[in-house]
Motif scaffolding. Sequence first.
Motif, PDB file in Angstrom:
ATOM      1  N   THR A  40       0.832  -1.205   0.000  1.00 50.76           N
ATOM      2  CA  THR A  40       0.000   0.000   0.000  1.00 50.76           C
ATOM      3  C   THR A  40       0.865   1.253   0.000  1.00 50.76           C
ATOM      4  N   VAL A  41       1.881   1.268   0.828  1.00 52.46           N
ATOM      5  CA  VAL A  41       2.779   2.426   0.892  1.00 52.46           C
ATOM      6  C   VAL A  41       3.526   2.584  -0.431  1.00 52.46           C
ATOM      7  N   PHE A  42       3.931   1.475  -1.038  1.00 54.53           N
ATOM      8  CA  PHE A  42       4.627   1.538  -2.322  1.00 54.53           C
ATOM      9  C   PHE A  42       3.733   2.124  -3.414  1.00 54.53           C
ATOM     10  N   ILE A  43       2.488   1.701  -3.472  1.00 51.92           N
ATOM     11  CA  ILE A  43       1.567   2.214  -4.483  1.00 51.92           C
ATOM     12  C   ILE A  43       1.323   3.708  -4.281  1.00 51.92           C
ATOM     13  N   LEU A  44       1.155   4.123  -3.037  1.00 52.11           N
ATOM     14  CA  LEU A  44       0.964   5.554  -2.769  1.00 52.11           C
ATOM     15  C   LEU A  44       2.199   6.365  -3.180  1.00 52.11           C
ATOM     16  N   GLY A  45       3.360   5.885  -2.834  1.00 54.01           N
ATOM     17  CA  GLY A  45       4.587   6.588  -3.214  1.00 54.01           C
ATOM     18  C   GLY A  45       4.763   6.662  -4.721  1.00 54.01           C
ATOM     19  N   SER A  46       4.462   5.580  -5.418  1.00 55.06           N
ATOM     20  CA  SER A  46       4.552   5.580  -6.877  1.00 55.06           C
ATOM     21  C   SER A  46       3.564   6.560  -7.490  1.00 55.06           C
ATOM     22  N   ALA A  47       2.373   6.633  -6.912  1.00 51.19           N
ATOM     23  CA  ALA A  47       1.371   7.567  -7.426  1.00 51.19           C
ATOM     24  C   ALA A  47       1.836   9.016  -7.252  1.00 51.19           C
ATOM     25  N   PHE A  48       2.445   9.321  -6.121  1.00 46.93           N
ATOM     26  CA  PHE A  48       2.937  10.678  -5.902  1.00 46.93           C
ATOM     27  C   PHE A  48       4.060  11.026  -6.878  1.00 46.93           C
ATOM     28  N   VAL A  49       4.957  10.092  -7.124  1.00 48.74           N
ATOM     29  CA  VAL A  49       6.057  10.343  -8.063  1.00 48.74           C
ATOM     30  C   VAL A  49       5.507  10.527  -9.476  1.00 48.74           C
ATOM     31  N   GLU A  50       4.542   9.699  -9.867  1.00 56.68           N
ATOM     32  CA  GLU A  50       3.947   9.837 -11.193  1.00 56.68           C
ATOM     33  C   GLU A  50       3.180  11.149 -11.315  1.00 56.68           C
ATOM     34  N   ALA A  51       2.557  11.590 -10.236  1.00 56.83           N
ATOM     35  CA  ALA A  51       1.849  12.873 -10.273  1.00 56.83           C
ATOM     36  C   ALA A  51       2.830  14.011 -10.535  1.00 56.83           C
ATOM     37  N   LEU A  52       3.989  13.949  -9.932  1.00 58.56           N
ATOM     38  CA  LEU A  52       5.003  14.975 -10.194  1.00 58.56           C
ATOM     39  C   LEU A  52       5.464  14.940 -11.645  1.00 58.56           C
ATOM     40  N   ALA A  53       5.584  13.739 -12.219  1.00 60.23           N
ATOM     41  CA  ALA A  53       5.970  13.635 -13.622  1.00 60.23           C
ATOM     42  C   ALA A  53       4.887  14.218 -14.523  1.00 60.23           C
ATOM     43  N   LEU A  54       3.637  13.981 -14.189  1.00 61.70           N
ATOM     44  CA  LEU A  54       2.542  14.545 -14.985  1.00 61.70           C
ATOM     45  C   LEU A  54       2.478  16.059 -14.865  1.00 61.70           C
ATOM     46  N   ILE A  55       2.760  16.575 -13.693  1.00 66.93           N
ATOM     47  CA  ILE A  55       2.811  18.036 -13.526  1.00 66.93           C
ATOM     48  C   ILE A  55       3.927  18.614 -14.391  1.00 66.93           C
ATOM     49  N   GLY A  56       5.064  17.936 -14.449  1.00 67.25           N
ATOM     50  CA  GLY A  56       6.150  18.374 -15.317  1.00 67.25           C
ATOM     51  C   GLY A  56       5.743  18.360 -16.778  1.00 67.25           C
ATOM     52  N   PHE A  57       4.957  17.366 -17.178  1.00 67.91           N
ATOM     53  CA  PHE A  57       4.472  17.300 -18.553  1.00 67.91           C
ATOM     54  C   PHE A  57       3.551  18.479 -18.868  1.00 67.91           C
ATOM     55  N   VAL A  58       2.660  18.785 -17.953  1.00 63.99           N
ATOM     56  CA  VAL A  58       1.738  19.904 -18.164  1.00 63.99           C
ATOM     57  C   VAL A  58       2.490  21.235 -18.224  1.00 63.99           C
ATOM     58  N   VAL A  59       3.450  21.397 -17.351  1.00 64.66           N
ATOM     59  CA  VAL A  59       4.240  22.638 -17.361  1.00 64.66           C
ATOM     60  C   VAL A  59       5.019  22.741 -18.676  1.00 64.66           C
ATOM     61  N   ALA A  60       5.556  21.624 -19.158  1.00 71.35           N
ATOM     62  CA  ALA A  60       6.277  21.669 -20.421  1.00 71.35           C
ATOM     63  C   ALA A  60       5.351  22.041 -21.577  1.00 71.35           C
ATOM     64  N   LEU A  61       4.118  21.574 -21.545  1.00 68.27           N
ATOM     65  CA  LEU A  61       3.156  21.940 -22.592  1.00 68.27           C
ATOM     66  C   LEU A  61       2.784  23.413 -22.518  1.00 68.27           C
ATOM     67  N   ILE A  62       2.626  23.911 -21.296  1.00 65.03           N
ATOM     68  CA  ILE A  62       2.244  25.312 -21.136  1.00 65.03           C
ATOM     69  C   ILE A  62       3.378  26.245 -21.557  1.00 65.03           C
ATOM     70  N   VAL A  63       4.606  25.895 -21.194  1.00 68.01           N
ATOM     71  CA  VAL A  63       5.752  26.742 -21.523  1.00 68.01           C
ATOM     72  C   VAL A  63       6.028  26.727 -23.016  1.00 68.01           C
ATOM     73  N   HIS A  64       5.850  25.573 -23.630  1.00 67.90           N
ATOM     74  CA  HIS A  64       6.141  25.444 -25.056  1.00 67.90           C
ATOM     75  C   HIS A  64       5.055  26.118 -25.825  1.00 67.90           C
TER      76      HIS A  64
END
Length: 64
Positions: A40-64
């Motif tokens: 359970t802790v592993f899945i939560l941690g993975s979800a948080f890391v993936e959320a940060l990656a998705l935020i980076g993707f959105v920021v890259a789209l907005i900046v570009h």
Amino acid sequence: MGVIGYGLGVIGAGIGIGLSAYGATTAIARQPEVQGRLFTVFILGSAFVEALALIGFVVALIVH
């Protein structure tokens, strides 16, 4: 330029999930009885890391 930043963000997310998976498998190998809680802790941690990656993707789209 934003694509380079997103690529670096994805590399960071991959390293984060890899280290998390390594730690989880090592802990389960040492104490198999904690597998349920640890998963359970592993899945939560993975979800948080993936959320940060998705935020980076959105920021890259907005900046570009």
